[in-house]
Design a protein around this motif. Structure first.
Motif, short mmCIF file in Angstrom:
data_model
loop_
_atom_site.label_atom_id
_atom_site.label_comp_id
_atom_site.label_asym_id
_atom_site.label_seq_id
_atom_site.Cartn_x
_atom_site.Cartn_y
_atom_site.Cartn_z
N GLY A 281 15.24 -10.03 -2.21
CA GLY A 281 16.04 -9.89 -3.43
C GLY A 281 16.65 -11.20 -3.86
N LYS A 282 17.02 -12.04 -2.90
CA LYS A 282 17.59 -13.34 -3.22
C LYS A 282 16.53 -14.28 -3.79
N ALA A 283 15.33 -14.20 -3.23
CA ALA A 283 14.25 -15.03 -3.75
C ALA A 283 13.94 -14.67 -5.21
N MET A 284 13.94 -13.37 -5.53
CA MET A 284 13.69 -12.97 -6.90
C MET A 284 14.86 -13.35 -7.81
N ALA A 285 16.07 -13.32 -7.27
CA ALA A 285 17.23 -13.74 -8.06
C ALA A 285 17.12 -15.22 -8.43
N TRP A 286 16.66 -16.03 -7.48
CA TRP A 286 16.45 -17.45 -7.77
C TRP A 286 15.40 -17.61 -8.85
N GLN B 180 0.66 -1.82 -5.78
CA GLN B 180 0.78 -0.54 -6.48
C GLN B 180 0.68 0.61 -5.48
N ASN B 181 1.56 1.59 -5.60
CA ASN B 181 1.52 2.75 -4.72
C ASN B 181 2.31 3.90 -5.31
N SER B 182 2.07 5.11 -4.78
CA SER B 182 2.88 6.25 -5.17
C SER B 182 3.42 6.93 -3.93
N LEU B 183 4.60 7.53 -4.07
CA LEU B 183 5.30 8.19 -2.97
C LEU B 183 5.64 9.61 -3.41
N HIS B 184 5.21 10.61 -2.62
CA HIS B 184 5.40 12.00 -3.02
C HIS B 184 5.94 12.81 -1.86
N CYS B 185 7.12 13.38 -2.05
CA CYS B 185 7.58 14.41 -1.12
C CYS B 185 6.77 15.67 -1.39
N LEU B 186 6.30 16.30 -0.33
CA LEU B 186 5.48 17.50 -0.48
C LEU B 186 5.91 18.53 0.56
N PRO B 187 6.69 19.54 0.13
CA PRO B 187 7.09 19.79 -1.27
C PRO B 187 8.33 18.99 -1.65
N VAL B 188 8.58 18.88 -2.97
CA VAL B 188 9.81 18.26 -3.45
C VAL B 188 10.95 19.23 -3.22
N PHE C 122 4.87 -0.02 -9.18
CA PHE C 122 4.67 -1.31 -8.53
C PHE C 122 5.81 -1.60 -7.56
N SER C 123 5.43 -1.97 -6.34
CA SER C 123 6.41 -2.31 -5.31
C SER C 123 6.21 -3.76 -4.88
N PHE C 124 7.24 -4.30 -4.20
CA PHE C 124 7.11 -5.59 -3.53
C PHE C 124 6.67 -5.33 -2.09
N PRO C 125 5.58 -5.93 -1.62
CA PRO C 125 5.29 -5.85 -0.19
C PRO C 125 6.47 -6.41 0.61
N GLY C 126 6.97 -5.60 1.52
CA GLY C 126 8.15 -6.01 2.28
C GLY C 126 9.40 -5.27 1.89
N VAL C 127 9.33 -4.46 0.81
CA VAL C 127 10.52 -3.77 0.31
C VAL C 127 10.16 -2.31 0.02
N PRO C 128 10.97 -1.35 0.49
CA PRO C 128 10.66 0.06 0.21
C PRO C 128 10.93 0.44 -1.24
N GLY C 129 10.28 1.52 -1.66
CA GLY C 129 10.50 2.04 -3.00
C GLY C 129 9.55 1.48 -4.03
N VAL C 130 9.78 1.85 -5.28
CA VAL C 130 8.98 1.41 -6.42
C VAL C 130 9.88 0.65 -7.38
N VAL C 131 9.55 -0.60 -7.67
CA VAL C 131 10.39 -1.45 -8.50
C VAL C 131 10.29 -1.03 -9.97
N ALA C 132 9.10 -0.85 -10.47
CA ALA C 132 8.89 -0.47 -11.87
C ALA C 132 7.80 0.58 -11.93
N GLY C 133 8.02 1.64 -12.70
CA GLY C 133 7.04 2.70 -12.79
C GLY C 133 7.63 3.96 -13.38
#
Length: 868
Positions: A193-198, A329-337, A348-359
């Motif tokens: 996150g700091k690298a992207m802030a820079w 690029q990836n998708s994350l699905h709870c089954l069931p929600v 779209f995610s950053f390799p090294g960081v959980p979650g999806v940044v934009a999508g």
């Protein structure tokens, strides 16, 4: 600005020696053995079943035909665990490199050539801030990042380096045999996150450039080179609020008066901090090109304007070219929600960081572009002459905070350093260019900052960097909030936690709403506008807080029916706070808005695609009519009229006119400004210079046109235009590539994109670069064009920054959404998905952004089941 990595060049001397000694054996090693035998050892398993400790239940990972993983799990822990696992499967070398950047530990991987970079990164203290951020995370957020970390470590455990990535065969086999791969920690994720802030969040480079240019220019001249945002180009939020209409253009409330006052008071016209700027360039080799030219596009169109009756949201984020892509690029699905497991998101995610940044998730979609706020200031601190560990605060000496750092050097001895920190931030004068006072006795030209600067400095001083990113806060906690938000209110609530880097957030939902929010920490200053270094000992330029979130620009369902963000001015023209003085100047935003307003009918995804691929140059639209009016030699006039007379200003890949015009533009900038500016600060092209020149052509007798090298003549605009066009026709690099027949000149072949591995791919050693680099790929577009394939005047026509992804989200049917990034999902050289996206990217094509599970399964090339 682009430089070869010196440290890798030195270290790879060993490879050259190895190849020379081995002779034909060396060629076999690089050309056959590594690609055909070693590379496959790191390819991931994508089918079958793997037992892994740490899971609560089974997880299904379907990889579609582009290698994009779609992860299904019954608990949030297992979902993020699996995301960490698949990130490491495909991109661990990239992750390992990034964590060394974030912690200032590049020397540990690559040796003594990176000690200076590490010193600066350690001075900033990204790792220390990330440690504080992790400690402050809420229980849910900590559970996410801990699960992700466990997944990464589950993959890398008990695997040899070459089973993780081909690059390790070079690193541990030749360069640094003692290098050991350590386990992953949550801190490694947070430092990114700091690298992207820079990369996205400061204006220190502009501050430095302005100070340097004041050595040779008057404040009035400087103002011409840093013009205000144009009155005729759009702002993102003309009027803050819901259902707001547009407002008439007004004079901005904030001007550069304060900056000029600082320059006058401190005699900044003689400030010399060029080596500091060189260190900015050094950081570019680590993180890619930065600066105001780099940005992104996003736009949302309401259902009133679309064929589906529901919004369409588009995004393309612009970043430095690199290999592999910055995105995964990836998708994350709870089954069931369920309430206990509510994650259902793709993008779209950053390799090294959980979650999806934009999508998008099942209810909302969101996009990012860089806001570009001014969140960095340089403060000159007065140091106690009797005690260098003290500095002045309001007439009193106080102690610097200090921190000891030890830099581990691969193949060398550890390096010790002491970091000093003032109330404004870390002291960067010891590690950052000409701000230092420790001179190299072996360099007779080495000079102390105090002996070069025109600032009325105290005899003993230091320079501190104030930067919002050095206050603990992580953008990822907000992103995890976006992943789960169900509506505009929840999205805005999550945005309150998005402190650094401040971005433009664009929003759309399945209920038909569109919205925009500026988030982030943006300082309020007692005095000054942040454009130049200021005294720190008086406190008069200090920050007194941040713009309150509720006063930041936002819009919800504007009457226009669309919202466009393209790094252009975000706030209304009568906004009371200073967000930035230097936006991207609005060419892309103006063109996108024009295409939306003048769409031939209701807008669909195909029309959004045409906007993504639009290559119209508004710069050419401004300059070519002037050039057509200039009196030229008949032969030159014939060439001009043939290629530019009826040109539509589209810089498509097959355009000869685009080559001729951009060669003219290069020469026009050099012929106009090379006699007025320091060599290191000649124009690089791009948005700001387009507006500088657009303003300048209105004054054909401006002193800028006069060539100071011709004492017997005063040149006018038309003289410089004629000279520049004559040079363009004789463009050396064009003729070398295509020959003299201009009809054979093709913009896409000259303006191509080569994807280079961030580390070994920039070694300068052909055998190694061939292993990891791919290209060139023919592409259209250019600087300050919607299809934003950037390049640098004075360096090369080659693409050096680009749309790092493209996305079209259809809120009427999420399974109809489209997306793509630049290279491929895999970070493994010679894997089928290493470079398979690039041909599609270069021609502005997409791949389905599958949402429904049945669509994913139908397109799957692999099904991996992870079980406890």
């Amino acid at each position: 600005m682009k430089k070869v990595w010196k440290f890798i060049s030195r270290l790879l001397i060993g490879i050259v020696i190895l190849a020379l000694i081995a002779g034909a054996g060396g060629m076999f090693y690089f050309k056959s053995y590594l690609p055909n035998t070693v590379a496959e050892k790191s390819f991931p398993q994508i089918d079958g079943e793997i037992k892994i400790e740490g899971l609560n239940g089974p997880v299904d990972v379907y990889r579609d035909a582009m290698g994009i993983p779609h992860i299904y799990a019954s608990t949030a822990h297992d979902l993020f665990f699996a995301q960490g696992y698949v990130h490491a499967q495909d991109r661990f070398w990239q992750m390992d490199f990034w964590r060394h950047v974030g912690s200032g530990r590049l020397s540990e991987m690559f040796g003594e050539g990176q000690v200076n970079t590490d010193k600066f990164l350690r001075t900033l203290g990204w790792r220390q801030v990330a440690e504080q951020e992790y400690a402050a995370l809420g229980a849910d957020s900590k559970a996410i990042i801990d699960a992700y970390t466990a997944g990464v470590n589950a993959y890398i455990a008990n695997r040899s380096p070459i089973e993780l990535s081909l690059e390790y065969s070079i690193l541990t086999g030749v360069l640094n045999p003692d290098y050991k791969i350590e386990t992953w920690t949550p801190i490694h994720s947070l430092t990114w996150g700091k690298a992207m802030a820079w990369d996205l969040g400061g204006n220190m480079g502009t501050e430095i450039n302005r100070a340097i240019l004041l050595k040779t220019l008057t404040p009035e001249q400087l103002a011409e080179l840093f013009p205000p945002y144009p009155e005729d180009y759009p702002v993102i939020v003309p009027k803050i609020g819901e259902n707001a209409s547009t407002v008439e253009r007004q004079t901005p409330a904030v001007s550069n008066v304060e900056g000029s006052k600082v320059a006058s008071d401190l005699q900044l016209s003689t400030l010399d901090i060029q080596p500091l700027a060189d260190n900015l360039a050094l950081m570019e080799t680590v993180l890619g090109r930065i600066g105001p030219g780099i940005g992104s596009n996003s736009w949302a169109v309401s259902g009133a304007l679309t064929t589906t009756g529901k919004p369409l949201l588009a995004n393309d984020m612009h970043l430095g070219i690199q290999m592999p892509s910055i995105w995964y690029q990836n998708s994350l699905h709870c089954l069931p929600v369920s309430e206990a497991c509510a994650i259902e998101v793709t993008g779209f995610s950053f390799p090294g960081v959980p979650g999806v940044v934009a999508g998008h998730n099942a209810h909302i979609a969101w996009a990012f572009t860089n806001l570009g706020p001014d969140v960095q200031d340089l403060f000159i601190e007065k140091v106690n002459p009797d005690n260098p560990n003290q500095y002045e605060v309001d007439g009193k000496w106080v102690d610097f905070e200090t921190r000891q750092e030890t830099i581990t050097v691969g193949g060398g001895d550890p390096v010790e350093m002491t970091v000093r920190i003032s109330r404004h931030g870390p002291i960067i004068s010891e590690t950052y260019g000409a701000l230092k006072d420790e001179l190299n006795p072996d360099n007779p030209d080495d000079k102390a900052f105090k002996d070069q600067s025109g600032v009325e400095l105290p005899e003993h001083y230091a320079i501190a960097l104030a930067w919002t990113a050095l206050t603990p806060s992580t953008p990822f906690e907000a992103i995890w909030g976006f992943n789960q938000a169900q509506n505009w209110e929840e999205f805005r609530a999550a945005a309150r936690g998005f402190h650094v880097p401040a971005q433009n957030l664009l929003y759309a939902d399945i209920d038909g709403n569109i919205g925009y929010q500026t988030p982030g920490d943006i300082p309020i200053r007692k005095k000054g506008d942040g454009s130049l270094p200021v005294p720190g000992w008086t406190g008069e330029y200090d920050w007194v807080g941040m713009i309150p979130f509720d006063e930041l620009p936002y819009a919800f369902n504007p009457q226009s029916g669309y919202i466009v963000t393209a790094n252009n001015q975000a706030n209304p023209r009568d906004y009371p706070h200073l967000i930035s003085m230097y936006w991207s100047y609005g060419e892309r935003a103006a063109r996108i808005a024009d295409m939306i307003e003048n769409a031939p009918g209701k807008i669909d995804a195909a029309y959004i695609q045409s906007i993504h691929g639009d290559s119209k140059s508004l710069n050419a639209e401004d300059l070519v009519p002037v050039l057509l009016s200039v009196n030229l030699d008949p032969a030159l006039a014939s060439v001009r009229d043939r290629y530019l007379g009826s040109w539509d200003y589209q810089e498509t890949a097959d355009s000869s006119s685009a080559v001729l015009f951009e060669a003219f533009w290069w020469n026009l900038l050099m012929n106009t400004f090379s006699d007025d500016l320091p060599e290191e600060y000649l124009p690089e092209g791009g948005s700001r210079w387009y507006i500088v020149m657009r303003n300048l052509i209105a004054d054909p007798q401006s002193p800028w046109w006069d060539d100071q090298a011709t004492a017997d003549k005063v040149e006018t605009r038309d003289d410089i235009f004629a000279k520049s066009f004559a040079s363009a026709v004789e463009c050396e690099v064009c003729i070398d590539k295509f020959g003299k027949d201009i009809s054979q000149w093709k913009w896409g072949e000259l303006h191509s994109a080569t994807f280079r591995n961030q580390t070994l791919g920039k070694s300068g050693i052909g055998l190694v670069e061939t292993l990891f680099n791919r290209g060139p790929f023919v592409t259209g577009g250019g600087e300050a064009i919607v299809n934003a394939t950037g390049w640098t005047v004075g360096v090369s026509f080659e693409v050096d920054w680009l749309p790092s992804e493209r996305e079209i989200v259809d809120l009427s049917d999420l399974d109809n959404s489209l997306a793509l990034h630049t290279t491929g999902q895999s970070g493994h050289a010679y894997h089928p998905h290493y470079i398979d996206m690039a041909p599609l990217w270069a021609t502005v094509k997409y791949y389905p952004m599958w949402w429904e599970q049945e669509s994913v399964v139908a397109d799957a090339e692999g099904h991996l089941r992870l079980v406890p």
